[in-house]
Design a protein around this motif. Structure first.
Motif, PDB file in Angstrom:
ATOM      1  N   THR A   1      -3.167   9.519 -12.516  1.00  0.00           N
ATOM      2  CA  THR A   1      -3.498  10.727 -11.777  1.00  0.00           C
ATOM      3  C   THR A   1      -2.514  10.886 -10.623  1.00  0.00           C
ATOM      4  N   PRO A   2      -2.578  12.001  -9.897  1.00  0.00           N
ATOM      5  CA  PRO A   2      -1.686  12.154  -8.739  1.00  0.00           C
ATOM      6  C   PRO A   2      -1.809  11.059  -7.681  1.00  0.00           C
ATOM      7  N   GLU A   3      -2.924  10.292  -7.690  1.00  0.00           N
ATOM      8  CA  GLU A   3      -3.042   9.162  -6.758  1.00  0.00           C
ATOM      9  C   GLU A   3      -1.978   8.110  -7.041  1.00  0.00           C
ATOM     10  N   GLY A   4      -1.628   7.935  -8.327  1.00  0.00           N
ATOM     11  CA  GLY A   4      -0.662   6.907  -8.684  1.00  0.00           C
ATOM     12  C   GLY A   4      -1.128   5.533  -8.254  1.00  0.00           C
ATOM     13  N   PHE A   5      -0.169   4.690  -7.925  1.00  0.00           N
ATOM     14  CA  PHE A   5      -0.448   3.304  -7.533  1.00  0.00           C
ATOM     15  C   PHE A   5       0.468   2.965  -6.362  1.00  0.00           C
ATOM     16  N   SER A   6       0.077   3.430  -5.174  1.00  0.00           N
ATOM     17  CA  SER A   6       0.870   3.213  -3.959  1.00  0.00           C
ATOM     18  C   SER A   6       0.443   1.890  -3.335  1.00  0.00           C
ATOM     19  N   GLU A   7       0.993   0.820  -3.867  1.00  0.00           N
ATOM     20  CA  GLU A   7       0.513  -0.528  -3.533  1.00  0.00           C
ATOM     21  C   GLU A   7       0.870  -0.930  -2.112  1.00  0.00           C
ATOM     22  N   ILE A   8      -0.055  -1.713  -1.525  1.00  0.00           N
ATOM     23  CA  ILE A   8       0.226  -2.276  -0.206  1.00  0.00           C
ATOM     24  C   ILE A   8       0.231  -3.804  -0.264  1.00  0.00           C
ATOM     25  N   GLN A   9      -0.721  -4.405  -0.991  1.00  0.00           N
ATOM     26  CA  GLN A   9      -0.685  -5.849  -1.248  1.00  0.00           C
ATOM     27  C   GLN A   9      -1.809  -6.219  -2.199  1.00  0.00           C
ATOM     28  N   ALA A  10      -1.490  -7.125  -3.137  1.00  0.00           N
ATOM     29  CA  ALA A  10      -2.483  -7.752  -4.012  1.00  0.00           C
ATOM     30  C   ALA A  10      -3.332  -6.738  -4.769  1.00  0.00           C
ATOM     31  N   GLY A  11      -2.723  -5.651  -5.222  1.00  0.00           N
ATOM     32  CA  GLY A  11      -3.440  -4.652  -5.985  1.00  0.00           C
ATOM     33  C   GLY A  11      -4.189  -3.642  -5.151  1.00  0.00           C
ATOM     34  N   TYR A  12      -4.240  -3.818  -3.846  1.00  0.00           N
ATOM     35  CA  TYR A  12      -4.819  -2.799  -2.966  1.00  0.00           C
ATOM     36  C   TYR A  12      -3.800  -1.680  -2.778  1.00  0.00           C
ATOM     37  N   THR A  13      -4.304  -0.445  -2.691  1.00  0.00           N
ATOM     38  CA  THR A  13      -3.423   0.711  -2.604  1.00  0.00           C
ATOM     39  C   THR A  13      -3.835   1.641  -1.479  1.00  0.00           C
ATOM     40  N   VAL A  14      -2.868   2.453  -1.064  1.00  0.00           N
ATOM     41  CA  VAL A  14      -3.128   3.543  -0.124  1.00  0.00           C
ATOM     42  C   VAL A  14      -3.470   4.772  -0.945  1.00  0.00           C
ATOM     43  N   THR A  15      -4.605   5.394  -0.651  1.00  0.00           N
ATOM     44  CA  THR A  15      -5.068   6.533  -1.420  1.00  0.00           C
ATOM     45  C   THR A  15      -5.518   7.660  -0.496  1.00  0.00           C
ATOM     46  N   GLY A  16      -5.719   8.821  -1.087  1.00  0.00           N
ATOM     47  CA  GLY A  16      -6.199   9.974  -0.331  1.00  0.00           C
ATOM     48  C   GLY A  16      -5.064  10.864   0.137  1.00  0.00           C
ATOM     49  N   LYS A  17      -5.400  12.118   0.415  1.00  0.00           N
ATOM     50  CA  LYS A  17      -4.405  13.140   0.725  1.00  0.00           C
ATOM     51  C   LYS A  17      -3.498  12.759   1.883  1.00  0.00           C
ATOM     52  N   ILE A  18      -4.057  12.154   2.926  1.00  0.00           N
ATOM     53  CA  ILE A  18      -3.228  11.716   4.066  1.00  0.00           C
ATOM     54  C   ILE A  18      -3.447  10.222   4.313  1.00  0.00           C
ATOM     55  N   GLY A  19      -3.624   9.490   3.235  1.00  0.00           N
ATOM     56  CA  GLY A  19      -3.835   8.053   3.374  1.00  0.00           C
ATOM     57  C   GLY A  19      -2.735   7.365   4.140  1.00  0.00           C
ATOM     58  N   TYR A  20      -1.489   7.815   3.956  1.00  0.00           N
ATOM     59  CA  TYR A  20      -0.345   7.218   4.650  1.00  0.00           C
ATOM     60  C   TYR A  20      -0.475   7.289   6.166  1.00  0.00           C
ATOM     61  N   ALA A  21      -1.276   8.253   6.666  1.00  0.00           N
ATOM     62  CA  ALA A  21      -1.376   8.465   8.116  1.00  0.00           C
ATOM     63  C   ALA A  21      -2.684   7.970   8.698  1.00  0.00           C
ATOM     64  N   THR A  22      -3.689   7.680   7.823  1.00  0.00           N
ATOM     65  CA  THR A  22      -5.009   7.370   8.358  1.00  0.00           C
ATOM     66  C   THR A  22      -5.695   6.176   7.713  1.00  0.00           C
ATOM     67  N   GLN A  23      -5.534   5.955   6.422  1.00  0.00           N
ATOM     68  CA  GLN A  23      -6.387   4.994   5.725  1.00  0.00           C
ATOM     69  C   GLN A  23      -6.222   3.581   6.264  1.00  0.00           C
TER      70      GLN A  23
END
Length: 852
Positions: free
Chosen positions: A330-352
């Motif tokens: 899906t458009p969420e893709g797989f924006s990994e941060i570590q160990a299979g955890y990912t950054v998700t959501g429309k502005i996840g990069y700025a808030t999550q």
């Protein structure tokens, strides 16, 4: 009508069934009147007796709910494949009562499957076959139990990153059948020779889908693209992201390592592509495969079991297979941060998960999105024993936050796309009692050949918890770290204390871990992050583990950011790339300038650090391991599977041979040196063949490659550029070729040799010395491929290995032990780097052995 093949049952089910007979908790052989019987050939109109079994798991569940047994109630699942169209959902109504359990008991060959068989195959052009797809969307395909690879490779155009994606050098992609199906993969790992470091940190492998292609404009899917290229940074700390884990955007100019999921990339046996628009699946068979007779499976469901709030339930003797996970598509893709955890959501990069560190940040800090389990359970006193988790598209088994007193034992985890076992989460660092993960045990399991798709995953990951135990597991042939414990320690990077949490009294003991970090870097055999207790007395205990043969750059035991109150004691640790136990971090919970309290005691290692107390980092009574054969026999014998479970090693689930990855090269006079990352599929290749684009080849035994880390292709023409691919050979055949390396051009150099190594240290025991050094600042004309250690007693020791190659770019520490020395004797050791040009300038260090 074409023959419809019977599903292929995995032989390992028989192995675990045999092991299950040794488990004291196995149900009695006699039939109880309250028990429920299930057969894949039964009928849901039947009463569920031994003579008239029901057919589906859901009907069996409903019968369990209607009964009130005085003792344990067993659901007997006969051998066969139970195909699910939706998850088996369980809740508190499906629990045991009065101290008794509900036991879901399989037989030899019982498979709970989310797959659909693909039939009616027809041959086509270029050896590619096609068939109607039984599913609308999936990310995996299996042929006779062997995972096929999504069609992938390098793009036929060059890319330049933009704010919304890329500009291509030509409009080629816009002419492809379904360019919006493309997915870009950003494989990380350390940069080495001419191999790039992509991704979002050396430990990651993000994936982002393409949204559309118009002419030369490639628009990437949102929010994956922004979450992978716009992670917010501290305004007053240049280059430091607020998440404090990795970089703010994809490295290597945000370029992908390769692309997947296009029919135009389907050119290699073992690859497949699903054309969703035409509901057609394409596959190019491997040698020997006959699709008219093969069992071809496409996973259709994302969860096999979803259980919330259950208690006193056991799952035994079952195989869980053929489930997928569609979020990365899906458009969420797989924006990994570590160990299979990912950054998700429309502005996840700025808030999550950024909580107190940025306005509008969601809390708690570091609460990113966990990879789901294909089998997901939250509850108390839940048991999984004697099971097989294989051919799965997400994590294998997930014990959700708040799970208590539950067990995973005597099971096999392999051929899983992501994490193997997940225990607890990171979304509740200070929960109430109901939300506290506590008292869980993962023991006597074999985890190998994973992760197969999301390579930054971990075999066993444990979040915030109390009294959890991970013991007597064998973990081998994995792409990244073996065991990860804890979370939330990264704020020490900005001088802030680690996240307060409820964790205490967790133990990681007597595990056997080897051949790990086969693809990615900056991890460990046992990795711990964050505060582990309130004191050394109740902090995490890492004891009795045997950890060796690490491929990537990292540590056997990795005490990372904020790792506080951990005890590392009585382990056998060797053949690490960088360190056996590390690293030191400042304790910012006060302003005293101390280090995170850590006790490193009584280990057998090559590091050789002397006893000392470095502001709370205590090193005490460790033993220099002069040779692995001299490790204490009792520690080695106790590590890994206990005797009753060693039958799990006898047979393995078929997985096929994965292609080598991250091929790196450099050129010299008439030759090319080649290095690569071995496959992490658990097949244990016997040899590798490197092939230059001009046709020249070289074959190296796997054992020799493990020893040197590279191969050499000779007989090349100077001045002619070449690329190189690598294949692996093993008992089950030959892998597909790797992606090609970047081009290099052989030719004579100027004869410039490497400079002298720096930072030499020597720690002596009575009969051996641990030498440590950092690579030379200059390698001369070519690259470092080894070192010579000249000993003053006249010996010369050759030093080779993957750590030699990968330590150079990042100037990381190298460790070697020289044994066979006399007690009470002074020795001089001269270390010089060996490159493709020759042996460089040496540097010397002296040490006197103990005793005498």
């Amino acid at each position: 009508m074409p023959r419809i093949p019977r599903p292929r049952l995995l032989g390992l089910a028989a192995v675990v069934a045999t092991a299950g007979a040794l488990i004291s908790g196995a149900p009695a052989a006699h039939a109880a009147t309250q028990d429920v019987y299930v057969s894949a050939y039964g009928s849901d109109h039947a009463p569920g007796t031994a003579g008239s079994p029901v057919r589906t798991l859901e009907r069996a569940r409903d019968l369990v709910r209607s009964r009130h047994p005085a003792g344990d109630l067993t659901v007997h699942l006969a051998s066969g494949v139970y195909r699910l169209s939706r998850p088996l959902e369980l809740d508190a109504r499906d629990s045991g009562s009065g101290g008794h359990r509900v036991i879901w008991q399989g037989s030899r060959g019982t498979v709970i499957s989310g797959g659909r068989q693909v039939t009616h195959w027809r041959p086509g052009k270029n050896g590619i076959w096609s068939a109607p797809s039984p599913v609308a969307q999936t990310r995996q395909l299996y042929v006779d139990g062997v995972r096929a690879q999504r069609a992938g490779g390098q793009l036929p155009v060059s890319l330049t990153a933009t704010d919304t994606g890329y500009t291509a050098s030509a409009d080629t992609l816009s002419t492809w059948r379904n360019p919006g199906d493309l997915e870009f993969v950003y494989t990380a790992g350390e940069q080495m020779w001419n191999a790039q470091r992509y991704g979002l940190g050396q430990w990651t492998e993000p994936r982002c889908p393409v949204a559309s292609v118009s002419g030369t404009t490639i628009t990437m899917a949102q929010p994956c693209w922004d979450n992978s290229t716009k992670r917010v940074e501290f305004p007053d700390i240049p280059g430091r992201t607020v998440n404090m884990v990795g970089p703010g955007k994809l490295t290597a100019g945000s370029l992908p390592a390769y692309a997947e999921n296009a029919l135009e990339l389907l050119d290699t046996p073992g690859e497949w592509y699903l054309d969703r628009a035409s509901h057609t699946v394409y596959y190019k068979p491997r040698p020997g495969e006959d699709l008219r007779r093969a069992d071809v499976e496409m996973p259709a469901v994302e969860k096999l079991i979803s259980a919330d709030g259950i208690h006193d339930v056991a799952f035994r003797g079952l195989q869980f297979s053929y489930a997928t996970w569609l979020t990365p598509s899906t458009p969420e893709g797989f924006s990994e941060i570590q160990a299979g955890y990912t950054v998700t959501g429309k502005i996840g990069y700025a808030t999550q998960g950024l909580c107190q560190f940025v306005a509008g940040g969601t809390c708690p800090y570091a609460s990113w999105t966990r990879e789901p389990g294909n089998v997901s359970v939250t509850g108390q006193r839940v048991e999984f024993s004697d099971n097989v988790f294989a051919h799965l598209g997400a994590a294998g088994l997930e014990f959700g936050t708040g799970t208590k007193d539950s067990t995973v034992r005597g099971s096999v985890f392999t051929d899983i796309s992501g994490n193997g076992v997940e225990v607890g989460g990171v979304d509740k660092p200070q929960p109430d009692d109901a939300g506290t993960t506590r008292g869980n045990t993962v023991e006597d399991n074999h985890l190998y050949g994973l992760p197969r798709e999301y390579h930054g995953g971990v075999a066993i990951i444990n979040g915030y918890s109390q009294h959890d135990t991970i013991a007597h597991n064998q973990i081998d042939d994995i792409a990244y770290a073996a065991i990860s414990m804890g979370w939330g320690g990264w704020p020490d990077k900005i001088g802030k204390p680690a996240t307060p949490n409820v964790s205490h009294d967790n133990a990681v003991s007597d595990n056997l871990i080897f051949n790990y970090m086969q693809l990615l870097d900056d991890g460990g055999g046992i990795y711990t992050q964050g505060i582990t207790g309130t004191s050394l007395a109740d902090g995490e205990k890492v004891t009795g583990n045997v950890i060796h043969d690490q491929w990537g750059l990292g540590k056997n035991v990795y005490t990372d950011n904020g790792c506080t109150y951990e005890t590392v004691e009585g382990n056998v640790l060797y053949h690490a790339a960088y360190a056996n136990v590390a690293s030191r971090h400042t304790d910012y919970r006060d302003n005293l300038g101390n280090n995170d309290p850590t006790l490193i005691k009584g280990n057998y290692w090559e590091q050789g650090d002397p006893d000392g107390d470095n502001k709370g980092l205590v090193t005490q009574g460790n033993h220099l391991l002069s040779d692995p054969s001299r490790a204490p026999a009792d520690v080695v014998a106790a590590a890994g599977l206990e005797p009753a479970y060693r039958g799990l090693l006898g047979k393995r689930v078929p997985t096929g041979i994965e292609a080598p990855a991250r091929v790196a090269t450099f050129a010299a006079d008439g030759k090319v040196y080649v290095a690569w990352n071995p496959a992490s599929d658990g097949t244990s290749p016997t040899s590798y063949t490197a092939t230059a684009s001009t046709g020249r080849t070289t074959t190296i035994a796997a054992a020799d490659f493990r020893r040197t880390g590279y191969a050499v292709i000779g007989g090349l023409t100077n001045g002619t550029a070449v690329t190189v691919t690598v294949t692996a050979r093993g008992a089950s055949g030959v892998s597909a070729p790797s992606l090609p390396s970047a081009a290099v051009t052989p030719g004579p150099g100027a004869g410039k040799l490497a400079g002298a190594p720096t930072g030499l240290k020597a720690q002596a025991a009575s009969d051996a010395v641990s030498l440590q050094w950092t690579p030379p600042a200059s390698t001369g004309d070519t690259q470092v491929i080894g070192y010579t250690v000249t000993v003053s007693d006249g010996r010369t020791v050759s030093v080779t290995g993957r750590d030699v190659l990968i330590s150079q770019p990042s100037a990381k520490n190298l460790i070697r032990v020289v044994d066979g020395l006399k007690p009470g004797t002074k020795y001089t050791f001269t270390i010089a780097a060996v490159t493709g040009t020759g042996t460089g300038t040496g540097a010397s260090v002296t040490a006197t052995t103990a005793g005498g």
